[in-house]
Design a protein around this motif. Sequence first.
Motif, PDB file in Angstrom:
ATOM      1  N   ILE A  53       0.838  -1.205   0.000  1.00 44.33           N
ATOM      2  CA  ILE A  53       0.000   0.000   0.000  1.00 44.33           C
ATOM      3  C   ILE A  53       0.869   1.250   0.000  1.00 44.33           C
ATOM      4  CG2 ILE A  53      -1.654   1.333   1.392  1.00 44.33           C
ATOM      5  CD1 ILE A  53      -2.948  -1.442   2.099  1.00 44.33           C
ATOM      6  N   GLU A  54       1.946   1.218   0.758  1.00 49.10           N
ATOM      7  CA  GLU A  54       2.882   2.355   0.771  1.00 49.10           C
ATOM      8  C   GLU A  54       3.503   2.547  -0.611  1.00 49.10           C
ATOM      9  OE1 GLU A  54       4.968   5.617   1.728  1.00 49.10           O
ATOM     10  OE2 GLU A  54       3.424   4.691   2.972  1.00 49.10           O
ATOM     11  N   LEU A  55       3.938   1.477  -1.236  1.00 50.19           N
ATOM     12  CA  LEU A  55       4.531   1.560  -2.566  1.00 50.19           C
ATOM     13  C   LEU A  55       3.535   2.130  -3.574  1.00 50.19           C
ATOM     14  CD1 LEU A  55       6.911   0.837  -4.484  1.00 50.19           C
ATOM     15  CD2 LEU A  55       5.772  -1.356  -4.825  1.00 50.19           C
ATOM     16  N   LEU A  56       2.281   1.738  -3.456  1.00 51.85           N
ATOM     17  CA  LEU A  56       1.255   2.191  -4.404  1.00 51.85           C
ATOM     18  C   LEU A  56       0.909   3.667  -4.244  1.00 51.85           C
ATOM     19  CD1 LEU A  56      -1.003  -0.976  -4.328  1.00 51.85           C
ATOM     20  CD2 LEU A  56       0.380  -0.153  -6.261  1.00 51.85           C
ATOM     21  N   ARG A  57       1.424   4.319  -3.213  1.00 51.71           N
ATOM     22  CA  ARG A  57       1.239   5.762  -3.069  1.00 51.71           C
ATOM     23  C   ARG A  57       2.139   6.539  -4.020  1.00 51.71           C
ATOM     24  NH1 ARG A  57       0.859   5.942   3.507  1.00 51.71           N
ATOM     25  NH2 ARG A  57      -1.258   5.109   3.563  1.00 51.71           N
ATOM     26  N   HIS A  58       3.139   5.862  -4.569  1.00 49.38           N
ATOM     27  CA  HIS A  58       4.068   6.476  -5.510  1.00 49.38           C
ATOM     28  C   HIS A  58       3.494   6.359  -6.920  1.00 49.38           C
ATOM     29  CE1 HIS A  58       7.143   6.907  -2.418  1.00 49.38           C
ATOM     30  NE2 HIS A  58       6.748   5.728  -1.985  1.00 49.38           N
ATOM     31  N   PRO A  59       3.942   7.212  -7.829  1.00 45.88           N
ATOM     32  CA  PRO A  59       3.385   7.191  -9.187  1.00 45.88           C
ATOM     33  C   PRO A  59       3.935   6.045 -10.040  1.00 45.88           C
ATOM     34  CG  PRO A  59       5.060   8.871  -9.032  1.00 45.88           C
ATOM     35  CD  PRO A  59       4.890   8.304  -7.642  1.00 45.88           C
ATOM     36  N   LEU A  60       3.673   4.829  -9.606  1.00 45.49           N
ATOM     37  CA  LEU A  60       4.098   3.634 -10.329  1.00 45.49           C
ATOM     38  C   LEU A  60       2.875   2.955 -10.916  1.00 45.49           C
ATOM     39  CD1 LEU A  60       6.505   2.155  -7.641  1.00 45.49           C
ATOM     40  CD2 LEU A  60       7.141   3.467  -9.654  1.00 45.49           C
ATOM     41  N   HIS A  61       3.038   2.341 -12.064  1.00 45.02           N
ATOM     42  CA  HIS A  61       1.940   1.604 -12.689  1.00 45.02           C
ATOM     43  C   HIS A  61       2.236   0.111 -12.612  1.00 45.02           C
ATOM     44  CE1 HIS A  61      -1.078   0.355 -15.575  1.00 45.02           C
ATOM     45  NE2 HIS A  61      -0.131  -0.395 -16.102  1.00 45.02           N
ATOM     46  N   PHE A  62       1.269  -0.649 -12.135  1.00 48.30           N
ATOM     47  CA  PHE A  62       1.366  -2.104 -12.131  1.00 48.30           C
ATOM     48  C   PHE A  62       0.178  -2.667 -12.885  1.00 48.30           C
ATOM     49  CE2 PHE A  62       3.814  -0.903  -8.392  1.00 48.30           C
ATOM     50  CZ  PHE A  62       4.963  -1.668  -8.566  1.00 48.30           C
ATOM     51  N   ASP A  63       0.425  -3.748 -13.618  1.00 50.46           N
ATOM     52  CA  ASP A  63      -0.638  -4.424 -14.354  1.00 50.46           C
ATOM     53  C   ASP A  63      -1.294  -5.516 -13.521  1.00 50.46           C
ATOM     54  OD1 ASP A  63      -0.202  -3.184 -17.057  1.00 50.46           O
ATOM     55  OD2 ASP A  63       1.788  -4.025 -16.700  1.00 50.46           O
ATOM     56  N   PHE A  88      -7.168   1.370  -8.064  1.00 50.14           N
ATOM     57  CA  PHE A  88      -6.576   1.002  -9.355  1.00 50.14           C
ATOM     58  C   PHE A  88      -7.447  -0.064 -10.034  1.00 50.14           C
ATOM     59  CE2 PHE A  88      -3.305   2.007  -6.233  1.00 50.14           C
ATOM     60  CZ  PHE A  88      -2.683   3.092  -6.833  1.00 50.14           C
ATOM     61  N   PRO A  89      -8.637   0.305 -10.465  1.00 53.66           N
ATOM     62  CA  PRO A  89      -9.587  -0.685 -10.969  1.00 53.66           C
ATOM     63  C   PRO A  89      -9.122  -1.463 -12.203  1.00 53.66           C
ATOM     64  CG  PRO A  89     -10.390   1.548 -11.352  1.00 53.66           C
ATOM     65  CD  PRO A  89      -9.165   1.666 -10.506  1.00 53.66           C
ATOM     66  N   ASP A  90      -8.129  -0.950 -12.920  1.00 53.02           N
ATOM     67  CA  ASP A  90      -7.634  -1.664 -14.101  1.00 53.02           C
ATOM     68  C   ASP A  90      -6.574  -2.714 -13.763  1.00 53.02           C
ATOM     69  OD1 ASP A  90      -9.302  -0.204 -15.729  1.00 53.02           O
ATOM     70  OD2 ASP A  90      -7.783   1.309 -16.176  1.00 53.02           O
ATOM     71  N   MET A  91      -6.053  -2.687 -12.541  1.00 53.94           N
ATOM     72  CA  MET A  91      -5.023  -3.640 -12.152  1.00 53.94           C
ATOM     73  C   MET A  91      -5.670  -5.005 -11.899  1.00 53.94           C
ATOM     74  SD  MET A  91      -2.213  -3.617  -9.016  1.00 53.94           S
ATOM     75  CE  MET A  91      -2.018  -1.856  -9.110  1.00 53.94           C
ATOM     76  N   LYS A  92      -5.083  -6.041 -12.477  1.00 53.44           N
ATOM     77  CA  LYS A  92      -5.550  -7.403 -12.219  1.00 53.44           C
ATOM     78  C   LYS A  92      -5.076  -7.822 -10.832  1.00 53.44           C
ATOM     79  CE  LYS A  92      -6.994  -7.503 -16.432  1.00 53.44           C
ATOM     80  NZ  LYS A  92      -6.844  -6.088 -16.726  1.00 53.44           N
ATOM     81  N   ILE A  93      -5.858  -8.663 -10.176  1.00 53.82           N
ATOM     82  CA  ILE A  93      -5.532  -9.115  -8.825  1.00 53.82           C
ATOM     83  C   ILE A  93      -5.588 -10.636  -8.787  1.00 53.82           C
ATOM     84  CG2 ILE A  93      -6.162  -9.061  -6.388  1.00 53.82           C
ATOM     85  CD1 ILE A  93      -7.611  -6.378  -7.002  1.00 53.82           C
TER      86      ILE A  93
END
Length: 139
Positions: A53-63, A88-93
Amino acid sequence: MTPDDVSATEIEACGAPRVLIAEDEILVRLDLAQSIRDLGWEVVEVSSADEAIELLRHPLHFDLLVTDIQMPGHKNGLDLARHVREQFPDMKIAIVSGAAYLVEQSQDLCHLVMSKPASDAVQRLLELMKATGDGPQHR
């Protein structure tokens, strides 16, 4: 690779799918990460949902997010999946867990659920990304 080791430029420079792995069992995480890297995909590893969650606060894109459910910290993998789904609704989980009762509860949060040990995890992740048009052939 940890959140402190990665920069937005390094991640965005790679045209391959980008995968965030949240897994506290280091040997499981390292094995899965290497298998995904062998596909030519970019991988960032963290050991907890809190770190992710901390990492996702940065402007990084993950698929793709691949997460365990039970991990140390304030948040678990289900909390992380909810966060990703909202932000990030487009990110697959994909959720991978040894807790069968939790795996059942996570079906509505993700695109793929696997029980540990998931010896076919990489193949199933590849199929998921290809089916949704995010596989390496589309990059």
